[in-house]
Design a protein around this motif. Structure first.
Motif, PDB file in Angstrom:
ATOM      1  N   THR A   1      -1.229 -12.668  24.578  1.00 29.99           N
ATOM      2  CA  THR A   1       0.203 -13.117  24.135  1.00 29.99           C
ATOM      3  C   THR A   1       0.042 -14.608  23.841  1.00 29.99           C
ATOM      4  O   THR A   1       1.240 -15.132  23.559  1.00 29.99           O
ATOM      5  CB  THR A   1       0.924 -13.754  26.126  1.00 29.99           C
ATOM      6  N   GLY A   2      -1.323 -14.966  23.210  1.00 24.94           N
ATOM      7  CA  GLY A   2      -1.267 -16.397  22.109  1.00 24.94           C
ATOM      8  C   GLY A   2      -2.044 -16.944  23.456  1.00 24.94           C
ATOM      9  O   GLY A   2      -2.404 -18.227  22.511  1.00 24.94           O
ATOM     10  N   GLU A   3      -2.259 -17.121  24.350  1.00 24.08           N
ATOM     11  CA  GLU A   3      -2.564 -17.993  24.797  1.00 24.08           C
ATOM     12  C   GLU A   3      -4.460 -18.244  25.104  1.00 24.08           C
ATOM     13  O   GLU A   3      -4.994 -16.626  25.381  1.00 24.08           O
ATOM     14  CB  GLU A   3      -2.343 -17.822  26.423  1.00 24.08           C
ATOM     15  N   PRO A   4      -4.914 -19.648  24.915  1.00 23.41           N
ATOM     16  CA  PRO A   4      -6.654 -18.676  25.230  1.00 23.41           C
ATOM     17  C   PRO A   4      -6.948 -19.103  25.927  1.00 23.41           C
ATOM     18  O   PRO A   4      -6.656 -19.321  27.207  1.00 23.41           O
ATOM     19  CB  PRO A   4      -7.217 -20.519  24.447  1.00 23.41           C
TER      20      PRO A   4
ATOM     21  N   ARG B   1     -11.380 -24.877  27.496  1.00 22.19           N
ATOM     22  CA  ARG B   1     -12.259 -25.930  26.965  1.00 22.19           C
ATOM     23  C   ARG B   1     -12.302 -26.269  25.444  1.00 22.19           C
ATOM     24  O   ARG B   1     -13.339 -24.374  25.496  1.00 22.19           O
ATOM     25  CB  ARG B   1     -13.267 -26.588  28.141  1.00 22.19           C
ATOM     26  N   LEU B   2     -12.155 -26.864  24.345  1.00 20.22           N
ATOM     27  CA  LEU B   2     -13.175 -26.603  23.264  1.00 20.22           C
ATOM     28  C   LEU B   2     -14.224 -26.658  22.701  1.00 20.22           C
ATOM     29  O   LEU B   2     -13.728 -28.511  23.656  1.00 20.22           O
ATOM     30  CB  LEU B   2     -11.608 -25.605  22.211  1.00 20.22           C
ATOM     31  N   ASN B   3     -15.263 -26.556  21.882  1.00 22.04           N
ATOM     32  CA  ASN B   3     -16.199 -27.571  21.744  1.00 22.04           C
ATOM     33  C   ASN B   3     -16.009 -27.555  20.358  1.00 22.04           C
ATOM     34  O   ASN B   3     -16.160 -27.146  19.585  1.00 22.04           O
ATOM     35  CB  ASN B   3     -17.801 -27.249  21.938  1.00 22.04           C
ATOM     36  N   GLY B   4     -16.504 -29.216  20.186  1.00 25.88           N
ATOM     37  CA  GLY B   4     -15.996 -28.994  18.324  1.00 25.88           C
ATOM     38  C   GLY B   4     -14.256 -29.468  17.887  1.00 25.88           C
ATOM     39  O   GLY B   4     -13.645 -29.066  17.982  1.00 25.88           O
ATOM     40  N   VAL B   5     -14.435 -29.564  16.612  1.00 30.85           N
ATOM     41  CA  VAL B   5     -13.023 -29.716  15.677  1.00 30.85           C
ATOM     42  C   VAL B   5     -12.674 -28.277  15.377  1.00 30.85           C
ATOM     43  O   VAL B   5     -13.339 -27.835  15.124  1.00 30.85           O
ATOM     44  CB  VAL B   5     -13.311 -30.934  14.609  1.00 30.85           C
ATOM     45  N   VAL B   6     -11.771 -29.058  15.482  1.00 34.01           N
ATOM     46  CA  VAL B   6     -10.613 -28.042  14.417  1.00 34.01           C
ATOM     47  C   VAL B   6      -9.666 -28.292  13.090  1.00 34.01           C
ATOM     48  O   VAL B   6      -9.603 -29.468  13.171  1.00 34.01           O
ATOM     49  CB  VAL B   6      -9.806 -26.479  15.667  1.00 34.01           C
TER      50      VAL B   6
ATOM     51  N   SER C   1      -0.078 -25.156  18.971  1.00 34.18           N
ATOM     52  CA  SER C   1       0.569 -26.401  20.167  1.00 34.18           C
ATOM     53  C   SER C   1      -1.212 -26.405  20.669  1.00 34.18           C
ATOM     54  O   SER C   1      -1.657 -27.300  21.203  1.00 34.18           O
ATOM     55  CB  SER C   1       1.270 -26.864  20.041  1.00 34.18           C
ATOM     56  N   LYS C   2      -1.355 -24.988  21.762  1.00 34.53           N
ATOM     57  CA  LYS C   2      -1.951 -24.798  22.857  1.00 34.53           C
ATOM     58  C   LYS C   2      -3.520 -25.173  22.324  1.00 34.53           C
ATOM     59  O   LYS C   2      -4.348 -26.472  22.865  1.00 34.53           O
ATOM     60  CB  LYS C   2      -2.157 -23.760  23.349  1.00 34.53           C
ATOM     61  N   ILE C   3      -4.220 -24.712  21.385  1.00 34.35           N
ATOM     62  CA  ILE C   3      -5.254 -24.851  20.993  1.00 34.35           C
ATOM     63  C   ILE C   3      -5.956 -26.213  20.293  1.00 34.35           C
ATOM     64  O   ILE C   3      -6.928 -26.370  20.588  1.00 34.35           O
ATOM     65  CB  ILE C   3      -5.747 -23.977  19.756  1.00 34.35           C
ATOM     66  N   LEU C   4      -4.634 -26.980  19.690  1.00 40.00           N
ATOM     67  CA  LEU C   4      -4.563 -28.147  19.247  1.00 40.00           C
ATOM     68  C   LEU C   4      -4.844 -29.356  20.493  1.00 40.00           C
ATOM     69  O   LEU C   4      -5.724 -30.447  20.390  1.00 40.00           O
ATOM     70  CB  LEU C   4      -3.489 -28.737  18.214  1.00 40.00           C
TER      71      LEU C   4
END
Length: 135
Positions: A103-106, A110-115, A125-128
């Motif tokens: 469905t597109g949900e992570p 938590r994310l490590n590092g820049v995107v 926008s959820k990833i951002l």
């Protein structure tokens, strides 16, 4: 430019460390930042020994994915130079992605590092919002 057999770093806490691209979705060209791809998990991330039920040590207690799993992902960094509308050129040190469900949900929380900021144009926008910084 992400294509077949490209190895990417997985920057979320889903349990995957290195993934391999097996398909670029909805296009015949290579994937760029913000494109959706299908990957297979090549290497798992070790979160350290955690005690599970019964006092046994469970290595993969926090892992949501295992080696060999096939998942969808979004490309968030590429080593290929990318020219933006304002004329600036952006190039990252590595190729990286974030695992998502159908469905597109992570998958990770938590994310490590820049995107890359190009994710905003492609409605990720959820990833951002999970990323510590976008460049």
């Amino acid at each position: 430019m992400i294509q077949l057999k490209t190895l990417l770093n997985c920057i979320d806490n889903s349990g995957a460390a290195i993934v391999e691209c097996i398909k670029v979705l909805r296009m015949k060209r290579a994937a760029k930042i913000g494109d959706r791809i299908i990957v297979v998990v090549q290497k798992q991330r070790n979160f350290g020994p955690e005690t599970g039920p019964g006092g046994q040590v469970s290595i993969s207690a926090a892992n949501k994915v295992r080696r060999g799993d096939i998942r969808h992902a979004v490309v968030v960094r590429t080593a290929k130079k990318l020219q933006r509308k304002d004329g600036s050129v952006v190039r990252f040190d590595d190729n990286a992605c974030v695992l998502i469900n159908k469905t597109g949900e992570p998958i990770g929380s938590r994310l490590n590092g820049v995107v890359g900021a190009e994710l905003r144009d492609k409605q990720w926008s959820k990833i951002l919002s999970l990323a510590p910084m976008h460049l």
